[in-house]
Write a protein that holds these residues in place. Structure first.
Motif, PDB file in Angstrom:
ATOM      1  N   UNK A   1     -33.669  10.951 -67.666  1.00 29.51           N
ATOM      2  CA  UNK A   1     -33.059   9.714 -68.170  1.00 29.51           C
ATOM      3  C   UNK A   1     -32.736   9.867 -69.664  1.00 29.51           C
ATOM      4  N   UNK A   2     -33.702  10.450 -70.355  1.00 30.91           N
ATOM      5  CA  UNK A   2     -33.593  10.489 -71.810  1.00 30.91           C
ATOM      6  C   UNK A   2     -32.555  11.506 -72.277  1.00 30.91           C
ATOM      7  N   UNK A   3     -32.609  12.701 -71.734  1.00 30.62           N
ATOM      8  CA  UNK A   3     -31.774  13.785 -72.255  1.00 30.62           C
ATOM      9  C   UNK A   3     -30.452  13.929 -71.526  1.00 30.62           C
ATOM     10  N   UNK A   4     -30.430  13.557 -70.270  1.00 34.40           N
ATOM     11  CA  UNK A   4     -29.170  13.709 -69.532  1.00 34.40           C
ATOM     12  C   UNK A   4     -28.387  12.399 -69.473  1.00 34.40           C
ATOM     13  N   UNK A   5     -29.005  11.360 -69.963  1.00 33.67           N
ATOM     14  CA  UNK A   5     -28.354  10.037 -69.983  1.00 33.67           C
ATOM     15  C   UNK A   5     -27.852   9.643 -68.590  1.00 33.67           C
ATOM     16  N   UNK A   6     -28.726   9.827 -67.659  1.00 32.56           N
ATOM     17  CA  UNK A   6     -28.416   9.464 -66.269  1.00 32.56           C
ATOM     18  C   UNK A   6     -29.484   8.492 -65.759  1.00 32.56           C
ATOM     19  N   UNK A   7     -29.147   7.844 -64.691  1.00 31.85           N
ATOM     20  CA  UNK A   7     -30.120   6.936 -64.071  1.00 31.85           C
ATOM     21  C   UNK A   7     -30.922   7.735 -63.050  1.00 31.85           C
ATOM     22  N   UNK A   8     -32.235   7.586 -63.096  1.00 35.69           N
ATOM     23  CA  UNK A   8     -33.094   8.298 -62.138  1.00 35.69           C
ATOM     24  C   UNK A   8     -34.009   7.282 -61.461  1.00 35.69           C
ATOM     25  N   UNK A   9     -34.045   7.358 -60.162  1.00 33.19           N
ATOM     26  CA  UNK A   9     -34.925   6.462 -59.404  1.00 33.19           C
ATOM     27  C   UNK A   9     -35.982   7.272 -58.674  1.00 33.19           C
ATOM     28  N   UNK A  10     -37.198   6.780 -58.712  1.00 27.19           N
ATOM     29  CA  UNK A  10     -38.257   7.383 -57.893  1.00 27.19           C
ATOM     30  C   UNK A  10     -38.149   6.791 -56.487  1.00 27.19           C
ATOM     31  N   UNK A  11     -38.964   7.314 -55.601  1.00 23.13           N
ATOM     32  CA  UNK A  11     -38.929   6.824 -54.210  1.00 23.13           C
ATOM     33  C   UNK A  11     -39.284   5.331 -54.142  1.00 23.13           C
ATOM     34  N   UNK A  12     -40.307   4.928 -54.892  1.00 25.65           N
ATOM     35  CA  UNK A  12     -40.721   3.515 -54.867  1.00 25.65           C
ATOM     36  C   UNK A  12     -39.588   2.626 -55.388  1.00 25.65           C
ATOM     37  N   UNK A  13     -38.935   3.093 -56.445  1.00 28.37           N
ATOM     38  CA  UNK A  13     -37.845   2.287 -57.006  1.00 28.37           C
ATOM     39  C   UNK A  13     -36.666   2.207 -56.043  1.00 28.37           C
ATOM     40  N   UNK A  14     -36.392   3.327 -55.383  1.00 28.15           N
ATOM     41  CA  UNK A  14     -35.274   3.336 -54.445  1.00 28.15           C
ATOM     42  C   UNK A  14     -35.583   2.441 -53.233  1.00 28.15           C
ATOM     43  N   UNK A  15     -36.846   2.474 -52.829  1.00 33.49           N
ATOM     44  CA  UNK A  15     -37.250   1.617 -51.702  1.00 33.49           C
ATOM     45  C   UNK A  15     -37.108   0.148 -52.097  1.00 33.49           C
ATOM     46  N   UNK A  16     -37.474  -0.136 -53.329  1.00 38.22           N
ATOM     47  CA  UNK A  16     -37.344  -1.504 -53.838  1.00 38.22           C
ATOM     48  C   UNK A  16     -35.868  -1.937 -53.825  1.00 38.22           C
ATOM     49  N   UNK A  17     -35.005  -1.026 -54.224  1.00 39.76           N
ATOM     50  CA  UNK A  17     -33.563  -1.339 -54.251  1.00 39.76           C
ATOM     51  C   UNK A  17     -33.068  -1.621 -52.837  1.00 39.76           C
ATOM     52  N   UNK A  18     -33.480  -0.751 -51.909  1.00 49.77           N
ATOM     53  CA  UNK A  18     -32.971  -0.894 -50.536  1.00 49.77           C
ATOM     54  C   UNK A  18     -33.518  -2.143 -49.860  1.00 49.77           C
ATOM     55  N   UNK A  19     -34.827  -2.343 -49.980  1.00 49.53           N
ATOM     56  CA  UNK A  19     -35.457  -3.442 -49.230  1.00 49.53           C
ATOM     57  C   UNK A  19     -35.264  -4.780 -49.954  1.00 49.53           C
ATOM     58  N   UNK A  20     -35.503  -4.782 -51.248  1.00 52.10           N
ATOM     59  CA  UNK A  20     -35.485  -6.067 -51.961  1.00 52.10           C
ATOM     60  C   UNK A  20     -34.071  -6.500 -52.341  1.00 52.10           C
ATOM     61  N   UNK A  21     -33.168  -5.539 -52.527  1.00 50.16           N
ATOM     62  CA  UNK A  21     -31.833  -5.927 -52.974  1.00 50.16           C
ATOM     63  C   UNK A  21     -30.793  -5.815 -51.873  1.00 50.16           C
ATOM     64  N   UNK A  22     -30.777  -4.615 -51.235  1.00 48.02           N
ATOM     65  CA  UNK A  22     -29.689  -4.356 -50.300  1.00 48.02           C
ATOM     66  C   UNK A  22     -29.776  -5.231 -49.049  1.00 48.02           C
ATOM     67  N   UNK A  23     -31.007  -5.403 -48.532  1.00 49.70           N
ATOM     68  CA  UNK A  23     -31.110  -6.182 -47.287  1.00 49.70           C
ATOM     69  C   UNK A  23     -31.746  -7.546 -47.533  1.00 49.70           C
ATOM     70  N   UNK A  24     -31.796  -7.942 -48.811  1.00 49.47           N
ATOM     71  CA  UNK A  24     -32.453  -9.214 -49.132  1.00 49.47           C
ATOM     72  C   UNK A  24     -31.738 -10.396 -48.473  1.00 49.47           C
ATOM     73  N   UNK A  25     -30.400 -10.388 -48.551  1.00 51.06           N
ATOM     74  CA  UNK A  25     -29.652 -11.509 -47.976  1.00 51.06           C
ATOM     75  C   UNK A  25     -29.814 -11.534 -46.463  1.00 51.06           C
TER      76      UNK A  25
END
Lengths: 240, 397
Positions: free
Chosen positions: B251-275
């Motif tokens: 994140x710091x040196x490559x200026x990219x977004x990095x997600x761990x497995x827990x964060x990605x799971x949070x994105x998928x479950x809490x955001x993507x299928x929330x509705x």
């Protein structure tokens, strides 16, 4: 006070029942006096509106009389107010009911219709059923013990209803036009059974009836008119 | 004491069974709705597990690659490979599209993978992994494709060399894996007419077609018709490193977004299928209310049909609690029949659904408890009515 009076018979003195208050008050029972000895079957007759049903409800501890005194056996259960709190238990243990229609519980077989009352009183299932079967035998319907009420004839249903009324050996049975739906032969049979059972179990039985066929069988009759009773001797005709 | 409720049910078993079956089908729908939600969550988890990645490197300020579009240069993975704690890194592309096979279309997520890199399907049911650089595919069996069949993606044909299962997108679409280069092309490849048109437009632009720089036009046209982008870089970390330990320097040196497995799971479950989960939750609430209303109505109707018997029972000394218990037991009995029918129904029809329906025992247990509670509450109305019955009604007059 126990809900099981030690003695038998019923004594009613000066019973009154008033519905409503003030100008709209109606005195359904004004002065009812009755004595029914153990083993005795008496008739209670009167025209429509005379107070028969109200009296029956008062005697059955279903409604509260306005005044008077009622004694079951040696126990006074009403003296210008109920002396017993648990009227449900009083009815269960001390008063048997026989209705115009048998009103058997349609989802219980004959034995359990009769055995239900002792079960409710706390007897074991086996003991209750044994007592029920004995009574059904005495009433000559033992052979239908496993039948459902819908499979019985009208006379058989009424005999089962009588068995149910007797099964807890109550001191008094209230029978509300028990022969109304029956033909003469079956009606006489029911009255004969009531007399036999009254003798056998030393139960006082009050039969409310309009049935001209059975009125001559009573040795004593209470007439009720405008809420008051008066007694007269019946014919006490022997059964054919 | 005999069971009054049981005797009544046995006496009118047909009425109870048919009502219970009707209620059961409703409960079956309810359990299935819960299963649909569980299936969506499971699909999301399976998607992450099957990718084999510990980290997802995506375009900065995006939730990619599953929740939002993400675009990275395809040489980024090389610099990531040099970061501390990174064991393996590989490019990956995702594109949901229609895949043709003869006369039928299958909606699928086409995944571009590097053979032997992270992102390759973990196990195969049949066939082999992709071993050639082009025109081979591994498909999820839910696509209906078979080994050896030829499928068409954009303008190219691919031979199915392997079959896998439970490889689905977060939307439940089955996956088709193809070589990365082919997938990159598939994402941006235009039809011939569009390419000719684009070349003409570029040639007509004096900024690109300069007499003094003859190679400029070719260079521009080449850059327009090639795709140097991927959607994400999947990273596996070395033993002894934590995901965050490796992610932070990237994140710091490559200026990219990095997600761990827990964060990605949070994105998928809490955001993507929330509705979707809220939608399903609403259905569950409505179905629960409808079920309760049906049970209440049925039990109330059955009780009203027994008013005279209840009056007699009260007259002969039956306690209120015995009568209430009889009604409540019948309601719960109805619920039990309904639950059994519902569970069986849901189990039978769940595999027929196009998307994965996961019937969890925990949900069944929670459903059972809910059914019992609903039935008890639904019986209150009938119990109130029964307790109001005057024993004097048995005497008449």
């Amino acid at each position: 006070m126990s809900t099981s009076p030690a003695g038998r018979g019923i004594i009613i003195e000066g019973m009154r029942k008033r519905y409503g208050e003030g100008d709209t008050a109606v005195d359904a029972l004004k002065d009812v006096n009755m004595v029914v000895q153990p083993g005795e079957v008496v008739g209670l007759i009167g025209p429509s509106g005379s107070g028969k049903t109200t009296l029956l409800k008062c005697l059955g501890a279903v409604i509260e009389p306005s005044a008077g005194r009622m004694t079951l056996g040696n126990n006074t259960i009403f003296d210008n107010g109920w002396m017993i709190k648990d009227l449900r238990a009083l009815r269960r243990d001390n008063i048997g009911f026989v209705f115009q229609a048998p009103y058997l519980i349609p989802f219980l077989d004959v034995t359990d219709n009769v055995a239900l009352l002792p079960m409710l009183a706390g007897l074991s299932n086996n003991e209750s059923r044994q007592r029920a079967v004995e009574l059904l035998g005495a009433l000559d319907v033992a052979h239908r013990a496993k039948a459902m009420p819908s499979e019985l004839s009208g006379g058989e249903q009424q005999r089962v209803a009588i068995a149910r009324a007797l099964v807890n050996k109550p001191p008094v049975i209230l029978a509300d036009e028990p022969t109304a739906p029956l033909d003469s032969e079956r009606a006489m049979s029911v009255v004969r059974i009531l007399n036999q059972m009254a003798q056998q179990y030393q139960t006082a039985i009050i039969v409310v009836t309009h049935d001209e066929k059975i009125i001559p069988t009573f040795k004593r009759i209470y007439h009720i008119r405008d809420g008051s009773t008066h007694e007269e001797a019946g014919e006490g005709r022997a059964f054919d | 004491m005999i069971s009054l409720a049981g005797r009544d049910v046995l006496h009118a078993w047909g009425k109870f069974v048919f009502t219970g079956v009707g209620l059961g089908l409703l409960i079956g729908v309810t359990l299935t709705m819960a299963g649909v939600y569980r299936g969506m969550v499971d699909d999301a988890k399976v998607l992450l597990n099957n990718s084999g990645a510990d980290l997802w490197v995506v375009q900065k300020d995006t939730l990619g690659p599953y929740a939002e579009p993400s675009s990275l240069y395809d040489d980024v993975y090389r610099s990531i490979l040099g970061m501390p704690g990174v064991a393996r890194a590989a490019n990956v592309t995702y594109l949901t599209m229609q895949v043709r096979q003869h006369n039928r279309d299958v909606r699928a997520m086409v995944v571009g993978i590097v053979p032997d890199g992270p992102g390759v399907p973990g196990y195969l049911m049949a066939g082999r992994q992709i071993s050639r650089s082009h025109y081979e595919a591994v498909a999820d069996i839910a696509t209906g494709f078979k080994l050896g069949q030829v499928i068409r993606i954009r303008r190219n044909n691919y031979t199915v060399v392997g079959l896998t299962r439970r490889m689905v997108s977060s939307g439940g679409d089955p996956m088709v894996f193809i070589p990365l280069k082919d997938a990159q092309e598939a994402q941006f490849l235009k039809d011939n007419d569009a390419i000719i048109s684009q070349r003409n437009r570029t040639s007509a632009n004096p900024a690109f077609n300069q007499p003094g720089a003859p190679d400029l036009l070719n260079a521009v046209i080449d850059s327009q018709s090639s795709n140097p982008y991927v959607n994400a870089v999947l990273v596996q970390i070395k033993p002894g490193y934590s995901a965050e330990q490796v992610a932070e320097p990237v994140r710091r040196w490559k200026r990219l977004q990095v997600y761990t497995r827990e964060q990605m799971e949070e994105i998928l479950v809490a955001k993507l299928i929330a509705t979707s989960s809220k939608q399903i939750g609403m259905f569950l609430v409505i179905l629960a209310i409808v079920s309760a209303a049906i049970v209440a109505f049925i039990i109330y109707t059955l009780t009203m049909g027994k008013i005279r018997e209840i009056a007699v029972l009260k007259l002969i000394g039956t306690r209120n609690r015995t009568i209430a218990s009889m009604i409540m037991q019948q309601a719960v009995g109805l619920g039990l029949i309904g639950f059994i029918v519902g569970k069986i129904s849901a189990t039978i029809w769940a595999p027929m659904f196009p998307k994965y329906v996961l019937l969890e025992p925990g949900d069944a247990l929670r459903g059972f408890i809910a059914v019992v509670i609903i039935c008890i509450l639904a019986s209150v109305l009938a119990i109130r009515a029964a307790l109001k019955v005057d024993p004097a009604e048995a005497i008449g007059g």
